[in-house]
Design an enzyme around this catalytic site. Structure first.
Site, PDB file in Angstrom:
ATOM      1  N   HIS A  33      23.276 -15.371  21.319  1.00 21.61           N
ATOM      2  CA  HIS A  33      20.876 -16.030  21.302  1.00 21.61           C
ATOM      3  C   HIS A  33      20.728 -14.489  21.460  1.00 21.61           C
ATOM      4  O   HIS A  33      20.120 -14.990  22.340  1.00 21.61           O
ATOM      5  CB  HIS A  33      21.530 -16.807  21.825  1.00 21.61           C
ATOM      6  CG  HIS A  33      21.975 -17.966  21.421  1.00 21.61           C
ATOM      7  ND1 HIS A  33      21.954 -18.647  20.151  1.00 21.61           N
ATOM      8  CD2 HIS A  33      22.821 -19.194  22.142  1.00 21.61           C
ATOM      9  CE1 HIS A  33      22.623 -20.288  21.203  1.00 21.61           C
ATOM     10  NE2 HIS A  33      23.071 -20.099  21.354  1.00 21.61           N
ATOM     11  N   HIS A  54      31.269 -19.112  21.869  1.00 20.18           N
ATOM     12  CA  HIS A  54      31.042 -20.691  21.946  1.00 20.18           C
ATOM     13  C   HIS A  54      32.197 -21.354  21.968  1.00 20.18           C
ATOM     14  O   HIS A  54      32.581 -22.896  21.948  1.00 20.18           O
ATOM     15  CB  HIS A  54      29.775 -20.728  21.152  1.00 20.18           C
ATOM     16  CG  HIS A  54      28.605 -21.138  21.559  1.00 20.18           C
ATOM     17  ND1 HIS A  54      28.025 -20.384  23.563  1.00 20.18           N
ATOM     18  CD2 HIS A  54      27.231 -20.019  21.090  1.00 20.18           C
ATOM     19  CE1 HIS A  54      27.053 -20.685  23.302  1.00 20.18           C
ATOM     20  NE2 HIS A  54      26.953 -19.623  22.110  1.00 20.18           N
ATOM     21  N   CYS A  83      35.635 -17.825  24.364  1.00 24.04           N
ATOM     22  CA  CYS A  83      34.945 -17.245  25.596  1.00 24.04           C
ATOM     23  C   CYS A  83      36.727 -18.432  26.148  1.00 24.04           C
ATOM     24  O   CYS A  83      36.656 -18.943  26.045  1.00 24.04           O
ATOM     25  CB  CYS A  83      34.250 -17.293  26.288  1.00 24.04           C
ATOM     26  SG  CYS A  83      33.684 -17.353  28.247  1.00 24.04           S
ATOM     27  N   HIS A  90      24.053 -28.574  21.378  1.00 27.39           N
ATOM     28  CA  HIS A  90      24.885 -27.050  21.406  1.00 27.39           C
ATOM     29  C   HIS A  90      26.070 -26.574  20.975  1.00 27.39           C
ATOM     30  O   HIS A  90      27.410 -27.372  21.077  1.00 27.39           O
ATOM     31  CB  HIS A  90      25.212 -26.425  23.053  1.00 27.39           C
ATOM     32  CG  HIS A  90      25.259 -25.360  23.555  1.00 27.39           C
ATOM     33  ND1 HIS A  90      25.868 -24.260  23.404  1.00 27.39           N
ATOM     34  CD2 HIS A  90      24.142 -24.462  23.788  1.00 27.39           C
ATOM     35  CE1 HIS A  90      26.023 -23.103  23.451  1.00 27.39           C
ATOM     36  NE2 HIS A  90      24.679 -23.304  23.574  1.00 27.39           N
ATOM     37  N   GLU A 125      28.515 -24.771  21.811  1.00 31.82           N
ATOM     38  CA  GLU A 125      29.572 -25.067  22.367  1.00 31.82           C
ATOM     39  C   GLU A 125      30.474 -26.223  22.540  1.00 31.82           C
ATOM     40  O   GLU A 125      31.544 -27.015  22.436  1.00 31.82           O
ATOM     41  CB  GLU A 125      29.093 -24.584  23.772  1.00 31.82           C
ATOM     42  CG  GLU A 125      30.876 -24.357  24.614  1.00 31.82           C
ATOM     43  CD  GLU A 125      29.914 -24.101  26.191  1.00 31.82           C
ATOM     44  OE1 GLU A 125      30.627 -24.487  26.990  1.00 31.82           O
ATOM     45  OE2 GLU A 125      29.273 -22.819  26.757  1.00 31.82           O
ATOM     46  N   SER A 167      19.090 -19.424  24.305  1.00 28.48           N
ATOM     47  CA  SER A 167      19.808 -19.408  24.374  1.00 28.48           C
ATOM     48  C   SER A 167      19.977 -20.375  25.926  1.00 28.48           C
ATOM     49  O   SER A 167      19.106 -20.271  26.753  1.00 28.48           O
ATOM     50  CB  SER A 167      20.084 -18.076  24.988  1.00 28.48           C
ATOM     51  OG  SER A 167      20.749 -17.519  26.428  1.00 28.48           O
ATOM     52  N   ASN A 187      21.786 -20.375  28.016  1.00 29.93           N
ATOM     53  CA  ASN A 187      21.460 -19.371  30.056  1.00 29.93           C
ATOM     54  C   ASN A 187      20.604 -19.154  29.792  1.00 29.93           C
ATOM     55  O   ASN A 187      20.048 -19.122  31.375  1.00 29.93           O
ATOM     56  CB  ASN A 187      22.895 -18.503  29.508  1.00 29.93           C
ATOM     57  CG  ASN A 187      23.333 -17.487  30.919  1.00 29.93           C
ATOM     58  OD1 ASN A 187      22.150 -16.705  31.040  1.00 29.93           O
ATOM     59  ND2 ASN A 187      24.213 -17.738  30.941  1.00 29.93           N
ATOM     60  N   SER A 220      22.946 -13.714  26.597  1.00 24.23           N
ATOM     61  CA  SER A 220      23.655 -12.473  25.527  1.00 24.23           C
ATOM     62  C   SER A 220      22.279 -11.806  25.691  1.00 24.23           C
ATOM     63  O   SER A 220      21.529 -11.533  24.372  1.00 24.23           O
ATOM     64  CB  SER A 220      22.968 -13.994  24.699  1.00 24.23           C
ATOM     65  OG  SER A 220      23.782 -14.991  25.091  1.00 24.23           O
TER      66      SER A 220
END
Length: 667
Positions: A41, A74, A96, A124, A126, A226, A228, A269
């Site tokens: 992202h 993701h 990941c 999302h 993920e 993102s 995060n 990211s």
């Protein structure tokens, strides 16, 4: 000059770094990598890769011959990798390891028939990928927060409620995860938890929270899409002014010089070169601010009407729109209050809060001279005014009301006077609180114990209020206490020798002998912690602050009942309860036992009491002695036996005399 601190965890995490390096390695090998969705992202890095020919695919089947599909960190659904393998499309898996672990957990738990709930953003990629690894017969649901998890109870079967598995998106907010776990424990039977939040994410958020608590301003660098980065911004905004940017260009117009301490963190990211560019730009801005000549500063100080970031102004509402309010602040620029700067409640309608003609206290957030617009905030102005109120409360030692809103590192945040203040864990109560999340949404009364005017922050203490109130109640108690006075209190704890009772700030003790007229092995036979009991003061010591309490009532005294019912020479039905070497004890009425001496059991010599009596046997006995002072009763079975024999002797004598009289008459 302002002090700048960069977070140790800022920038690429392991998973993102691995994915990006995988793409670069494929390029170095002369291959043609393409990514299934943006590799990270961060639009700047995505543009750089695009310039080198790395396309972004919407679907795996869009890959062209000779291209290698890179699965980003993701992760993807199981169906995607199955399709790539079926069609023989080359691919490199950059999922990941933390996400891959989640895939395995969901696959195994659903295959075992359990219901899996994912705490995270259902849109999302993920989460979409994680959900795509479920296996029948189990089911998978996604919840955004604890409330949605609670609502899920309405659609799950009873069996599913008892076989619930809770996991989290790797970048899920740590505080939200704690709330979800507490909710699951409350509404589900024996839920299973897998704490799948990435350790790097947790560390990044913890460091950001700590830095925000120590700095005046936090800069969060990262892509706006993102998850995060967004969460880092939310964490920092709880403690200080926070700005989220993607590149250095967005620093234009930001008054960095007004802050003494600035902290910087970055999402997982965010490439290192972007962080470096931002740092260099900040350094230039701060140097320019520092080198500004005195004449310019003087001129600015004299321009009282100049609008600048942070200035407090008064505005008159000129119009109200669904997402913003227009105000006149007496300047050439138009004043606008965005909805998010008016209230934190997303459900309230703006037109219900303000109307045309209202006068509002506001704070300048941003000045855009090119467009002639000033962005304003009522929330920030309210917070500044609230801080002034807190300062006065601190100086006067006043008590303020608030509501606990969040659990943070080392304590909680409390919303009071339009300001969030920090309450250390040790100051949250006058007793230890094991789980601070149980305090969230609870109203509290507190005192301000510390004020930092430069950073506009304050610390509060609930404990100070509770301790003061407790001391006041104690003083009042000792002024009014007297022997015989009756109180109602809560049993706080038990020991082998008695029970401690809270009388409202004062603890008194009921000795075990005062709990019941009957003999007790332990106080729990009569009372337990949490019971509300009525007690009376038997004795007290003001100097030592000790209180002896009575619980048993005189009217329940079994000795009084016995004396009202029996006297010497009465015959009673008794039950044998125990033996001694010198006799047997028998219960006359509950709480009163009498002794049948071994010599009073039978008309003959008794060597062993057990040969004549058994425990639990009911017999008749005569009361031969009552010692009121020593509260002792002596019983005799033999006395009744002697009376019986005397009766038989009288009957025999009468029969003999009668027979003699008949013989005399015959003669």
């Amino acid at each position: 000059m302002s002090r700048i601190t960069l977070a140790k965890t800022a920038g690429f995490c392991f998973g993102v770094n691995r994915a990006v390096n995988m793409v670069y390695q494929l390029l170095r090998e002369g291959k043609r990598p393409v990514t299934l969705g943006p590799i990270i992202h961060n639009p700047q890095l995505v543009e750089e890769l695009s310039a080198r020919g790395v396309r972004i695919l919407e679907a795996p089947e869009d890959a062209r011959p000779g291209e290698t599909v890179v699965l980003r960190s993701h992760g993807v659904e199981q169906a995607v990798t199955d399709l790539l393998e079926e069609q023989g499309i080359p691919y490199a898996d950059a999922t990941c390891p933390f996400v891959a672990k989640l895939h395995r957990i969901v696959r195994e738990q659903t295959a075992a028939g359990r219901t899996v709930v994912i705490a995270g953003d259902r849109e999302h990629p993920e989460v979409i990928g994680i959900k795509g690894h479920s296996a029948p017969p189990g089911r998978v649901f996604v919840v955004a927060d604890a409330q949605e998890l609670q609502n899920l109870t309405q659609i799950l079967t009873e069996k599913e409620k008892t076989e619930l598995v809770l996991v989290a998106q790797t970048t899920y907010h740590t505080n939200f995860w704690i709330k979800c776990c507490n909710c699951a424990k409350k509404h589900y039977t024996n839920p299973i938890f897998f704490d799948t939040i990435c350790s790097a994410t947790s560390e990044r958020q913890s460091e950001a929270a700590a830095m925000a608590a120590e700095n005046d301003f936090m800069l969060v660098i990262g892509g706006r899409h993102s998850s995060n980065t967004r969460k880092l911004g939310q964490v920092c905004a709880q403690s200080c002014d926070t700005l989220v940017i993607e590149t250095r260009d967005e620093l234009s117009g930001v008054a960095l010089g007004r802050y003494d301490r600035i902290g910087i963190t970055a999402g997982a990211s965010t490439p290192a070169h972007i962080i470096k560019e931002v740092l260099n730009t900040m350094d230039e801005i701060l140097k320019n601010d520092e080198n500004e000549d005195f004449a310019t500063l003087l001129e600015q100080s004299l321009e009282s009407e100049k609008i600048y970031n942070g200035k407090r102004v008064t505005g008159i509402v000129t119009s109200v729109a669904p997402n913003e309010v227009h105000v006149d602040i007496g300047a050439k620029q138009a004043g606008i209050i965005p909805a998010e700067e008016l209230t934190d409640d997303p459900n309230v309608k703006i037109e219900d809060l303000v109307k045309k003609g209202d006068e509002l206290s506001l704070c300048v957030v941003k000045v855009n001279d090119q467009e002639g617009i000033v962005t304003l905030s009522k929330k920030r102005a309210d917070a500044l005014a609230g801080f002034e109120t807190l300062k006065k409360a601190f100086e006067g030692g006043e008590v303020v009301d608030g509501v606990i809103t969040d659990v943070v590192r080392g304590g909680v945040l409390c919303y009071t006077c339009n300001v969030k203040i920090f309450i250390p864990a040790s100051q949250c109560s006058d007793s230890r609180v094991e789980d601070l999340s149980t305090l969230v949404k609870k109203p509290v009364r507190l005192k301000i114990i510390e004020v930092n005017e430069q950073r506009a922050r304050a610390k509060g203490s609930v404990r100070a209020v509770l301790s003061a109130e407790r001391k006041e109640r104690q003083n009042q108690f000792w002024e009014e206490v007297e022997i015989g006075k009756v109180y109602r209190g809560e049993v706080k704890s038990l020991t082998s020798y008695g029970a401690f009772v809270d009388l409202g700030g004062i603890d008194g003790m009921i000795h075990i002998t005062e709990l019941s007229w009957a003999k007790l092995k332990h106080p729990s036979e009569v009372v337990n912690p949490g019971d509300v009991v009525e007690v009376y003061v038997k004795d007290f010591d003001r100097e030592k602050k000790r209180i002896s309490l009575g619980y048993k009532k005189s009217e329940d005294n079994p000795w009084v009942k016995f004396q009202e019912q029996f006297q010497v020479d009465d015959v009673a039905d008794v039950k044998i309860v125990s033996f001694t070497a010198y006799g047997a004890f028998a219960e006359i009425i509950p709480g009163i036992d009498g002794l049948i001496h071994i010599s009073q059991i039978a008309n003959r010599h008794v060597d062993k009491i057990a040969d004549v009596l058994t425990v639990g046997q009911e017999v008749q006995a005569k009361i031969i002695e009552i010692d009121a002072d020593k509260k002792r009763v002596s019983l005799s079975m033999r006395a009744l036996l002697s009376e019986e024999e005397q009766k038989k002797d009288r009957e025999l004598l009468e029969e003999y005399q009668s027979s003699q009289e008949e013989a005399s008459d015959e003669e």
